[in-house]
Design a protein around this motif. Structure first.
Motif, PDB file in Angstrom:
ATOM      1  N   GLY A  39      10.107   1.737   7.998  1.00 39.62           N
ATOM      2  CA  GLY A  39       8.975   1.305   7.166  1.00 39.62           C
ATOM      3  C   GLY A  39       9.353   1.129   5.721  1.00 39.62           C
ATOM      4  O   GLY A  39       8.937   0.186   5.058  1.00 39.62           O
ATOM      5  N   GLY A  40      10.170   2.044   5.197  1.00 39.52           N
ATOM      6  CA  GLY A  40      10.618   1.937   3.816  1.00 39.52           C
ATOM      7  C   GLY A  40      11.437   0.685   3.577  1.00 39.52           C
ATOM      8  O   GLY A  40      11.377   0.086   2.506  1.00 39.52           O
ATOM      9  N   LEU A  41      12.199   0.290   4.594  1.00 34.28           N
ATOM     10  CA  LEU A  41      13.007  -0.932   4.483  1.00 34.28           C
ATOM     11  C   LEU A  41      12.097  -2.156   4.340  1.00 34.28           C
ATOM     12  O   LEU A  41      12.347  -3.017   3.506  1.00 34.28           O
ATOM     13  CB  LEU A  41      13.911  -1.080   5.707  1.00 34.28           C
ATOM     14  N   PHE A  42      11.030  -2.208   5.143  1.00 39.01           N
ATOM     15  CA  PHE A  42      10.108  -3.340   5.067  1.00 39.01           C
ATOM     16  C   PHE A  42       9.405  -3.392   3.712  1.00 39.01           C
ATOM     17  O   PHE A  42       9.189  -4.459   3.158  1.00 39.01           O
ATOM     18  CB  PHE A  42       9.076  -3.282   6.197  1.00 39.01           C
ATOM     19  N   GLU A  43       9.047  -2.219   3.184  1.00 43.10           N
ATOM     20  CA  GLU A  43       8.410  -2.169   1.866  1.00 43.10           C
ATOM     21  C   GLU A  43       9.369  -2.665   0.787  1.00 43.10           C
ATOM     22  O   GLU A  43       8.983  -3.411  -0.103  1.00 43.10           O
ATOM     23  CB  GLU A  43       7.972  -0.742   1.543  1.00 43.10           C
ATOM     24  N   ARG A  44      10.621  -2.251   0.883  1.00 41.77           N
ATOM     25  CA  ARG A  44      11.617  -2.664  -0.103  1.00 41.77           C
ATOM     26  C   ARG A  44      11.839  -4.184  -0.042  1.00 41.77           C
ATOM     27  O   ARG A  44      11.972  -4.838  -1.074  1.00 41.77           O
ATOM     28  CB  ARG A  44      12.929  -1.919   0.126  1.00 41.77           C
ATOM     29  N   VAL A  45      11.858  -4.748   1.167  1.00 38.10           N
ATOM     30  CA  VAL A  45      12.036  -6.202   1.326  1.00 38.10           C
ATOM     31  C   VAL A  45      10.841  -6.945   0.713  1.00 38.10           C
ATOM     32  O   VAL A  45      11.021  -7.947   0.010  1.00 38.10           O
ATOM     33  CB  VAL A  45      12.226  -6.568   2.814  1.00 38.10           C
ATOM     34  N   ALA A  46       9.633  -6.450   0.955  1.00 38.57           N
ATOM     35  CA  ALA A  46       8.441  -7.089   0.381  1.00 38.57           C
ATOM     36  C   ALA A  46       8.470  -7.008  -1.142  1.00 38.57           C
ATOM     37  O   ALA A  46       8.120  -7.967  -1.832  1.00 38.57           O
ATOM     38  CB  ALA A  46       7.177  -6.426   0.933  1.00 38.57           C
ATOM     39  N   PHE A  47       8.912  -5.875  -1.672  1.00 37.59           N
ATOM     40  CA  PHE A  47       9.011  -5.718  -3.123  1.00 37.59           C
ATOM     41  C   PHE A  47      10.059  -6.675  -3.683  1.00 37.59           C
ATOM     42  O   PHE A  47       9.854  -7.295  -4.726  1.00 37.59           O
ATOM     43  CB  PHE A  47       9.345  -4.271  -3.477  1.00 37.59           C
ATOM     44  N   ARG A  48      11.169  -6.814  -2.990  1.00 39.80           N
ATOM     45  CA  ARG A  48      12.235  -7.733  -3.429  1.00 39.80           C
ATOM     46  C   ARG A  48      11.713  -9.171  -3.495  1.00 39.80           C
ATOM     47  O   ARG A  48      12.023  -9.920  -4.413  1.00 39.80           O
ATOM     48  CB  ARG A  48      13.436  -7.622  -2.489  1.00 39.80           C
TER      49      ARG A  48
END
Length: 184
Positions: A39-48
């Motif tokens: 989940g943290g990976l998906f959040e980081r991708v969306a933030f990027r």
């Protein structure tokens, strides 16, 4: 014989419903574990992805397209809830501070000394409130899940108010570059 087939049908339906329930439960456990680990990976991708919009605004600003830069910066705010990666909260807070500074720079370029942006202070306050709500989410998850629904409702209301305020801020910046006529 008719009793045996009715009994077989009843047992088959019972086993089918138990199987469906078990598959649902296993799927929920599997997806929950997947979400917790990735989940943290998906959040980081969306933030990027949002930060790339900010970079686009920087490019437009360098080219002198102030109106395009304002639009790009307005779309670059990251308002998705952060549920899995608490360390991302600090980055998002700094990112939003940078966006507000960029918008202030553009407003200053468009305006010649008459700068007054009440929506800037409101946006800054709402972003700080959002960060605090997000921190509440992580505090509640560390303890119990009893108040997460209330926190989600606060996040949605904050996002709604932020979108209105950001639109107002963008309007104030855009109108600051227009000539104002004062009638006496």
């Amino acid at each position: 014989m008719p009793d045996v087939s009715a009994l077989t049908l009843l047992l088959s339906l019972s086993f089918l419903s138990i199987s469906i329930g078990l598959i649902y439960l296993l799927g929920k456990i599997f997806l929950g574990g997947f979400r917790a680990s990735c989940g943290g990976l998906f959040e980081r991708v969306a933030f990027r992805r949002q930060s790339l919009r900010c970079q686009r605004g920087d490019e437009l600003l360098e080219r002198g397209d102030l109106t395009g830069a304002v639009r790009a910066f307005g779309r670059a705010f990251f308002l998705k809830p952060i549920r899995h990666n608490a360390s991302l909260l600090t980055e998002v807070g700094k990112y939003h501070t940078g966006l507000l500074n960029r918008l202030l720079t553009v407003a200053d370029e468009l305006d010649t000394g008459r700068l007054s942006l009440p929506a800037l202070a409101d946006t800054d306050r709402l972003l700080a409130e959002r960060l605090e709500i997000q921190l509440d989410t992580f505090r509640e998850r560390a303890g119990e899940d009893r108040a997460l629904a209330a926190i989600d409702a606060r996040l949605k209301e904050n996002e709604r108010r932020l979108r209105i305020t950001i639109d107002r801020l963008l309007g104030e910046i855009s109108s600051s570059g227009e000539e104002r006529v004062v009638y006496h």
